[in-house]
Design an enzyme around this catalytic site. Structure first.
Site, short mmCIF file in Angstrom:
data_model
loop_
_atom_site.label_atom_id
_atom_site.label_comp_id
_atom_site.label_asym_id
_atom_site.label_seq_id
_atom_site.Cartn_x
_atom_site.Cartn_y
_atom_site.Cartn_z
N GLU A 220 0.89 -1.17 0.00
CA GLU A 220 0.00 0.00 0.00
C GLU A 220 0.92 1.22 0.00
O GLU A 220 1.46 1.59 1.04
CB GLU A 220 -0.89 -0.01 1.25
CG GLU A 220 -1.88 -1.16 1.30
CD GLU A 220 -3.10 -0.96 0.41
OE1 GLU A 220 -3.36 0.19 0.00
OE2 GLU A 220 -3.79 -1.95 0.13
N CYS A 254 -2.10 9.50 2.50
CA CYS A 254 -1.61 8.92 1.24
C CYS A 254 -2.54 9.27 0.08
O CYS A 254 -2.08 9.40 -1.05
CB CYS A 254 -1.48 7.41 1.37
SG CYS A 254 -3.00 6.61 1.87
P1 NAD Z 1 8.14 4.65 5.10
O1 NAD Z 1 8.16 3.79 3.88
O2 NAD Z 1 9.30 5.51 5.38
O3 NAD Z 1 7.96 3.74 6.42
C1 NAD Z 1 6.96 2.77 6.55
C2 NAD Z 1 7.46 1.65 7.45
O4 NAD Z 1 8.61 1.07 6.87
C3 NAD Z 1 7.85 2.11 8.86
O5 NAD Z 1 7.36 1.17 9.78
C4 NAD Z 1 9.37 2.12 8.82
O6 NAD Z 1 9.96 1.79 10.05
C5 NAD Z 1 9.70 1.04 7.79
N1 NAD Z 1 10.93 1.36 7.05
C6 NAD Z 1 11.42 2.59 6.74
N2 NAD Z 1 12.56 2.50 6.04
C7 NAD Z 1 12.81 1.17 5.90
C8 NAD Z 1 13.84 0.42 5.26
N3 NAD Z 1 14.86 1.03 4.64
N4 NAD Z 1 13.76 -0.92 5.30
C9 NAD Z 1 12.73 -1.55 5.92
N5 NAD Z 1 11.75 -0.90 6.54
C10 NAD Z 1 11.77 0.45 6.54
O7 NAD Z 1 6.79 5.46 5.00
P2 NAD Z 1 6.24 6.58 5.99
O8 NAD Z 1 7.10 7.79 5.87
O9 NAD Z 1 6.02 5.99 7.33
O10 NAD Z 1 4.80 6.86 5.36
C11 NAD Z 1 4.60 7.77 4.32
C12 NAD Z 1 4.43 7.07 3.00
O11 NAD Z 1 3.48 6.03 3.12
C13 NAD Z 1 3.90 7.98 1.92
O12 NAD Z 1 4.55 7.70 0.71
C14 NAD Z 1 2.43 7.60 1.83
O13 NAD Z 1 1.83 7.89 0.59
C15 NAD Z 1 2.48 6.16 2.11
N6 NAD Z 1 1.22 5.69 2.63
C16 NAD Z 1 0.45 4.87 1.89
C17 NAD Z 1 -0.78 4.45 2.35
C18 NAD Z 1 -1.68 3.55 1.58
O14 NAD Z 1 -2.62 3.05 2.18
N7 NAD Z 1 -1.47 3.33 0.31
C19 NAD Z 1 -1.20 4.90 3.61
C20 NAD Z 1 -0.37 5.74 4.34
C21 NAD Z 1 0.83 6.12 3.85
#
Ligand code: NAD
Length: 466
Positions: A220, A254
């Site tokens: 997602e 998002c």
């Molecule tokens: P992110 O990808 O930075 O982090 C999400 C999760 O991944 C966190 O739990 C984090 O600890 C983990 N993570 C971060 N870097 C990592 C790595 N290198 N390796 C493994 N795990 C890692 O995202 P965010 O900043 O928390 O959220 C914002 C993003 O999420 C935006 O792009 C938004 O559009 C998207 N989003 C999508 C939805 C959806 O339902 N489609 C909903 C909310 C947010």
């Protein structure tokens, strides 16, 4: 609270946790339907009984108002759990399917079964909702779940860990708090399903890690979601619904409208309506309004703030460094190449672009990555069809924003760079289920034409498939 308050776990701690869940699943505890319903009831009870703690954690992490918490976090979850409990028995039943004429006498079944041990990794922007919503489908389908919430919203992460780990068996459902390291340790382990919500970049890391064991994934993700306002739209209503969609959680959604595509003829009228409605929502000084959310942390605050240099500010543009708040802003980008036009904004800044005809809009959106959401405001069913039939996107609304996410009858998910797979309602259950196909053959008779030594076998086959 600071980011560092969420401590990383070791590879060993993570491994032990996965092993416990594997054993629990293999012992068959998650399979009985009545047990799954009890798990959902418990989740529902926890949500209801701990509303004040949830509201407080979200206030600490994001300064979310109570109204927003009910609308976008607790309310959605309660509705989703109720809906799942109501329909679970039907969803979980084996489904009888038709057979073909070569299979006369047999019966076909699709039998949903849980994948096994699943991993849910969630982001910070709706830190309760996006952590718990996937759990509903996972538990309903009979899986075990390890949940790794975001480290950027530590109050919510701690609360989830306390609530869940105190009330559920570790083998069934366990919250592992941590950041990137913990997430990467988890991704090294073998899971039977991974459900990830977050950014496109990390989504690619997750998918790569999953490929090691060919673990299926739901991703997602995010991206730039266009919001089109046609010349025949009800501008007052459009401005109101777009402002709500953009400014809920200060744009950190998002599926928030990422940029506006306004028909040239209504540009100035729309802008006037937007200004008016934003002022009516948050007053003349939104930065001072308690109900207006903050940007999650310093790094994201600086990132969103830097977009204010990417063009001419039409409205808003003020910031409060101390509170990490940015005013609801309209901006005319100076070019297509500036960062605000290339990156997902994830903040309350809304670029304004214009168009002359719908074909231009279609060409423009199709020229980029497939968006997670698309919003169109129009009274014309012709324009509606043109957009819906010619642009590929995850989902969206006609004459509204965000609301498509809030009904369990519509699967929610992206396509292309905005993600793969979908959930909510029955699709949460099916996402976390493998549908085993079973053909039950009759022993009352046996068609000889299928065997290599059959007399007239080939002739019968030619007749059947002629
Ligand atoms: P992110 O990808 O930075 O982090 C999400 C999760 O991944 C966190 O739990 C984090 O600890 C983990 N993570 C971060 N870097 C990592 C790595 N290198 N390796 C493994 N795990 C890692 O995202 P965010 O900043 O928390 O959220 C914002 C993003 O999420 C935006 O792009 C938004 O559009 C998207 N989003 C999508 C939805 C959806 O339902 N489609 C909903 C909310 C947010």
């Amino acid at each position: 609270m600071s980011e560092s308050t969420v401590r990383e776990k070791s590879q060993e701690q993570v491994k032990v946790c996965v092993q416990k869940q594997r054993a629990y699943f293999n012992e068959g505890h998650t399979k009985p339907l009545a047990t799954r319903v009890r798990h959902l009831e418990k989740l529902l009870r926890l949500l209801r009984e701990h509303k004040p703690q949830i509201i407080e954690a979200l206030r600490q992490d994001l300064n979310k108002s109570e109204t927003e918490v009910y609308l976008t976090e607790i309310g959605l979850l309660i509705e989703e759990i109720r809906f799942t409990m109501k329909h679970l028995e039907r969803w979980a039943k084996p489904k009888k399917v038709k057979t073909v004429k070569t299979h006369i006498g047999s019966k076909g079944y699709r039998i949903p079964e849980p994948y096994g041990v699943t991993l849910v990794v969630s982001p910070w922007n709706y830190p309760i909702q996006l952590a718990l919503a996937p759990l509903i489908g996972a538990l309903a389908a009979g899986n075990t779940v390890i949940l790794k919430p975001s480290e950027l919203t530590p109050a919510c992460s701690h609360l989830l860990a306390t609530l869940i780990n105190d009330h559920f068996e570790e083998g069934l459902l366990y919250v592992i708090e941590g950041g990137v390291d913990t997430s990467q340790y988890l991704l090294k382990e073998r899971f039977d399903y991974i459900f990830f919500t977050g950014s496109v970049g990390v989504g690619k890391i997750v998918m790569e890690a999953a490929s090691k064991y060919l673990t299926p994934v739901t991703l997602e993700l995010g991206g730039k979601s266009p919001c089109i306002v046609h010349k025949d739209a009800d501008l007052k209503l459009a401005a109101k619904r777009i402002a709500q969609g953009k400014l809920t959680n200060a744009g950190q959604t998002c599926i928030a409208p990422d940029y506006l595509l306004l028909h040239e003829d209504i540009k100035s009228d729309f802008i006037a309506e937007y200004k008016r409605i934003v002022t009516s929502f948050y007053g003349e000084q939104p930065l001072k309004n308690e109900a207006y959310a903050k940007v999650v942390n310093e790094r994201h605050f600086q990132r969103v703030k830097s977009y204010l240099d990417d063009g001419r500010i039409i409205f808003g543009g003020q910031v409060d460094e101390r509170l990490e708040k940015i005013e609801p802003t309209l901006i005319e980008p100076s070019s297509e190449e500036v960062p605000i036009m290339r990156e997902e904004i994830f903040g309350p800044v809304l670029p304004v672009l214009t168009y002359r005809n719908i074909d231009e809009v279609i060409e423009r959106v199709n020229g980029g990555e497939k968006p997670l959401a698309l919003y169109l405001f129009t009274k014309s069913s012709e324009v509606e069809e043109q957009i819906v039939n010619n642009i590929s996107y995850g989902g969206g609304c006609i004459n509204d924003t965000l609301m498509h996410i809030a009904t369990p009858y519509l699967p929610f998910g992206g396509v292309g760079e905005s993600g793969m797979g979908a959930y909510h309602g029955e699709s949460s259950f099916s996402t976390f289920s493998h549908y085993k196909s079973v053909l039950k053959q009759t022993t009352l008779f046996d068609f000889s034409f299928r065997y290599p030594n059959a007399k007239n076998g080939l002739a019968i086959l030619k007749r059947l498939f002629g």
